[in-house]
Enzyme design. Structure first.
Site, mmCIF file in Angstrom:
data_model
loop_
_atom_site.group_PDB
_atom_site.id
_atom_site.type_symbol
_atom_site.label_atom_id
_atom_site.label_comp_id
_atom_site.label_asym_id
_atom_site.label_seq_id
_atom_site.Cartn_x
_atom_site.Cartn_y
_atom_site.Cartn_z
ATOM 1 N N ASP A 60 -13.149 11.665 43.560
ATOM 2 C CA ASP A 60 -12.332 12.845 43.268
ATOM 3 C C ASP A 60 -12.916 14.131 43.850
ATOM 4 O O ASP A 60 -12.186 15.094 44.057
ATOM 5 C CB ASP A 60 -12.170 13.026 41.747
ATOM 6 C CG ASP A 60 -10.980 12.250 41.193
ATOM 7 O OD1 ASP A 60 -10.425 11.415 41.925
ATOM 8 O OD2 ASP A 60 -10.611 12.482 40.031
ATOM 9 N N ARG A 115 -11.166 2.201 30.194
ATOM 10 C CA ARG A 115 -12.112 2.932 31.049
ATOM 11 C C ARG A 115 -13.560 2.737 30.624
ATOM 12 O O ARG A 115 -14.461 2.658 31.460
ATOM 13 C CB ARG A 115 -11.765 4.423 31.081
ATOM 14 C CG ARG A 115 -10.574 4.683 31.962
ATOM 15 C CD ARG A 115 -10.143 6.125 31.890
ATOM 16 N NE ARG A 115 -9.035 6.311 32.787
ATOM 17 C CZ ARG A 115 -9.106 6.914 33.973
ATOM 18 N NH1 ARG A 115 -10.228 7.447 34.376
ATOM 19 N NH2 ARG A 115 -8.044 6.998 34.738
ATOM 20 N N TYR A 124 0.934 -0.104 29.459
ATOM 21 C CA TYR A 124 0.394 -1.420 29.837
ATOM 22 C C TYR A 124 -0.661 -1.895 28.846
ATOM 23 O O TYR A 124 -1.292 -1.092 28.175
ATOM 24 C CB TYR A 124 -0.141 -1.432 31.273
ATOM 25 C CG TYR A 124 -1.176 -0.402 31.668
ATOM 26 C CD1 TYR A 124 -2.517 -0.584 31.366
ATOM 27 C CD2 TYR A 124 -0.805 0.729 32.389
ATOM 28 C CE1 TYR A 124 -3.467 0.346 31.781
ATOM 29 C CE2 TYR A 124 -1.749 1.658 32.799
ATOM 30 C CZ TYR A 124 -3.081 1.466 32.492
ATOM 31 O OH TYR A 124 -4.023 2.377 32.901
HETATM 32 C C1 LIG Z 1 -3.667 10.317 33.582
HETATM 33 C C2 LIG Z 1 -4.478 9.673 34.666
HETATM 34 C C3 LIG Z 1 -4.329 8.310 34.926
HETATM 35 C C4 LIG Z 1 -5.043 7.725 35.968
HETATM 36 N N1 LIG Z 1 -4.874 6.380 36.208
HETATM 37 C C5 LIG Z 1 -5.539 5.799 37.222
HETATM 38 C C6 LIG Z 1 -5.376 4.408 37.483
HETATM 39 O O1 LIG Z 1 -4.671 3.700 36.766
HETATM 40 N N2 LIG Z 1 -6.042 3.879 38.561
HETATM 41 C C7 LIG Z 1 -6.841 4.633 39.361
HETATM 42 O O2 LIG Z 1 -7.392 4.111 40.332
HETATM 43 N N3 LIG Z 1 -7.031 5.959 39.126
HETATM 44 C C8 LIG Z 1 -6.419 6.548 38.077
HETATM 45 N N4 LIG Z 1 -6.632 7.872 37.806
HETATM 46 C C9 LIG Z 1 -7.566 8.639 38.656
HETATM 47 C C10 LIG Z 1 -9.017 8.364 38.249
HETATM 48 O O3 LIG Z 1 -9.193 8.608 36.874
HETATM 49 C C11 LIG Z 1 -9.982 9.248 39.036
HETATM 50 O O4 LIG Z 1 -9.598 9.276 40.387
HETATM 51 C C12 LIG Z 1 -11.406 8.689 38.936
HETATM 52 O O5 LIG Z 1 -11.809 8.620 37.597
HETATM 53 C C13 LIG Z 1 -12.363 9.564 39.732
HETATM 54 O O6 LIG Z 1 -13.666 9.040 39.630
HETATM 55 P P1 LIG Z 1 -14.919 9.882 40.153
HETATM 56 O O7 LIG Z 1 -16.097 9.019 39.862
HETATM 57 O O8 LIG Z 1 -14.667 10.357 41.520
HETATM 58 O O9 LIG Z 1 -14.944 11.191 39.238
HETATM 59 P P2 LIG Z 1 -15.162 11.353 37.677
HETATM 60 O O10 LIG Z 1 -14.677 10.170 36.940
HETATM 61 O O11 LIG Z 1 -14.611 12.668 37.312
HETATM 62 O O12 LIG Z 1 -16.745 11.374 37.517
HETATM 63 C C14 LIG Z 1 -17.504 12.485 37.884
HETATM 64 C C15 LIG Z 1 -18.813 12.443 37.088
HETATM 65 O O13 LIG Z 1 -19.701 13.423 37.600
HETATM 66 C C16 LIG Z 1 -20.337 14.084 36.528
HETATM 67 N N5 LIG Z 1 -20.734 15.407 37.045
HETATM 68 C C17 LIG Z 1 -19.908 16.420 37.400
HETATM 69 N N6 LIG Z 1 -20.629 17.451 37.882
HETATM 70 C C18 LIG Z 1 -21.927 17.070 37.852
HETATM 71 C C19 LIG Z 1 -23.156 17.696 38.238
HETATM 72 N N7 LIG Z 1 -23.159 18.945 38.757
HETATM 73 N N8 LIG Z 1 -24.330 17.026 38.087
HETATM 74 C C20 LIG Z 1 -24.326 15.770 37.551
HETATM 75 N N9 LIG Z 1 -23.199 15.123 37.157
HETATM 76 C C21 LIG Z 1 -22.014 15.760 37.319
HETATM 77 C C22 LIG Z 1 -19.267 14.141 35.443
HETATM 78 O O14 LIG Z 1 -19.838 14.325 34.162
HETATM 79 C C23 LIG Z 1 -18.627 12.761 35.611
HETATM 80 O O15 LIG Z 1 -19.271 11.774 34.835
HETATM 81 C C24 LIG Z 1 -5.939 8.496 36.751
HETATM 82 C C25 LIG Z 1 -6.120 9.849 36.470
HETATM 83 C C26 LIG Z 1 -5.412 10.428 35.431
HETATM 84 C C27 LIG Z 1 -5.622 11.898 35.154
#
Ligand SMILES: Cc1cc2nc3c(=O)[nH]c(=O)nc-3n(C[C@H](O)[C@H](O)[C@H](O)COP(=O)(O)OP(=O)(O)OC[C@H]3O[C@@H](n4cnc5c(N)ncnc54)[C@H](O)[C@@H]3O)c2cc1C
Length: 379
Positions: free
Chosen positions: A272, A102, A194
């Protein structure tokens, strides 16, 4: 209308936020990412990026970087609780899937953002109350999004799904040069293993059903002894691997329903914050990557809110299908009754041997989808 010269704020510097920032910057927008953490970072774990997400990375010109950081997966092998192989589902030449650490994925995206002129501001906690004056605000602030309730009108917090994931990395004695994802199915639990980082590390995700998540946080350090005890029903490779775990974290898995509305005024949800899902199809981040491409393309091609509403309509349907399929995998992987589990695995094994094309075609809607090939007039 085009995004050329638009001022765009992205809230959140995760995979979704950085990818969105890059997609908009490549189309000529002026983009700032606001991340509340003091640095861009990710948990020490792996992430699978399937072909539908890889196509976006290629379209963004990140082929070389993806090849450098990502271990190419040959496919998915399904195994029984004993470690016996049940079925092999090869990716084949058209479904390039890569396995990333990651932290490497964040480096890859943030380096590309820096080159494209995106400004990343750290230590910035943005909320709907202290919203910015940008033309467009992309709320990619994750499953605990502060913007989601404001956009959707639904104040409910993300719900515990009844599943907990243990995550660990284990060095390999020798670099693995060829391989893929192995999934071991057990009663009420499964384990995914993996290789990462040129095969020098193995990523382990061990998932179990559990009624409650009492801890304060969303994840916490756990004990390798507890991990071994909770998964001692597994034989074969899992039994050999777990004694090598030295550091492990336990995560409560939380999710929401797909909201009716992803857009309010000039704020739009992505990743997410819109669709946190069970990771049993490894699609959460991949859907965020697809979202990023589609959002930038819609906003580039349609004036005002039409672009945002078009994005919402297209993404809602696809993401809802992915979430349903991910939830169904919980049942497929976790069959409690040993007789039913053996019967289901026999069918899988026979299907894999006699009609391998059936599995391949079954997921065509997911992995063969190419958001970068959609005609720009329709997006
Ligand atoms: C065990 C596990 C395994 C997974 N494996 C996979 C996989 O193999 N492949 C895959 O596609 N997905 C996988 N996922 C899902 C994936 O990790 C998430 O869907 C993805 O990381 C979401 O990305 P995002 O950018 O939407 O959110 P996040 O990664 O949660 O990023 C959100 C960011 O926003 C910041 N933030 C939050 N609130 C604020 C605010 N108010 N102001 C400023 N910044 C803020 C946080 O600090 C964070 O950096 C897995 C999840 C889990 C739990």
């Amino acid at each position: 209308m085009s995004v050329q010269g638009m001022d765009i704020a992205v809230i959140g510097g995760g995979v979704g936020g950085l990818c969105a920032a890059l997609c908009f910057a490549r189309r000529g927008a002026s983009v700032r990412v606001y991340e509340r953490a003091a640095e861009l970072s990710e948990v020490g774990a792996g992430i699978q990026v399937s072909a539908n997400g890889m196509r976006v990375l290629h379209a963004l010109g990140l082929t070389e970087q993806a090849q450098h950081f990502g271990f190419e997966s040959k496919g998915l092998t399904l195994n029984a609780v004993t470690g016996r192989r049940v079925a092999i589902l090869p990716n084949g030449p058209t479904r390039e899937t890569r396995l990333f650490h990651r932290a490497d994925m964040i480096t890859l995206l943030s380096d590309a953002c820096a080159e494209a002129g995106v400004e990343v501001l750290l230590g910035e906690n943005i909320s709907p109350e202290n919203r910015l004056s940008s033309d467009l605000i992309v709320a990619a602030d994750g499953v605990k999004s502060a913007f989601r309730p404001w956009v959707t009108g639904d104040e409910r917090a993300a719900q515990f799904t009844g599943q907990v994931a243990w995550r660990a990395l284990v060095p390999t004695p020798e670099p693995i040069t060829e391989g893929g994802v192995n999934l071991y199915m057990g009663p009420g639990r499964h384990v995914v293993v993996y290789p990462l980082r040129a095969g020098r590390l193995l990523n382990i995700v061990a998932v179990e059903e559990t009624r409650t998540w009492n801890d304060e946080g969303w994840h916490n350090a756990a004990s390798p002894t507890d991990l071994s005890a909770r998964f001692d029903v597994f034989g074969g490779a899992v039994a050999r691997l777990l004694p090598h775990v030295t550091d492990v974290f336990r995560w409560g898995l939380f999710g929401h329903r797909v909201p009716q509305s992803w857009v309010r005024e000039n704020v739009v949800l992505l990743g997410d914050s819109a669709h946190a899902m069970l990771p049993f199809l490894a699609q959460g981040a991949v859907m965020a990557i697809e979202d990023a491409w589609v959002l930038a393309q819609f906003v580039d091609n349609h004036p005002g809110t039409a672009g945002l509403v078009g994005y919402e309509a297209v993404r809602k349907e696809r993401v809802a299908r992915v979430m349903k399929e991910a939830a169904a995998n919980a049942h497929r992987f976790h069959i409690h009754n040993p007789v039913a589990a053996r019967a289901a695995q026999m069918v899988l094994g026979l299907g894999g041997r006699l009609a391998p094309g059936v599995f391949h075609r079954r997921y065509s809607w997911l992995y063969d989808h190419d958001v970068t090939a959609q005609a720009s007039s329709s997006t």
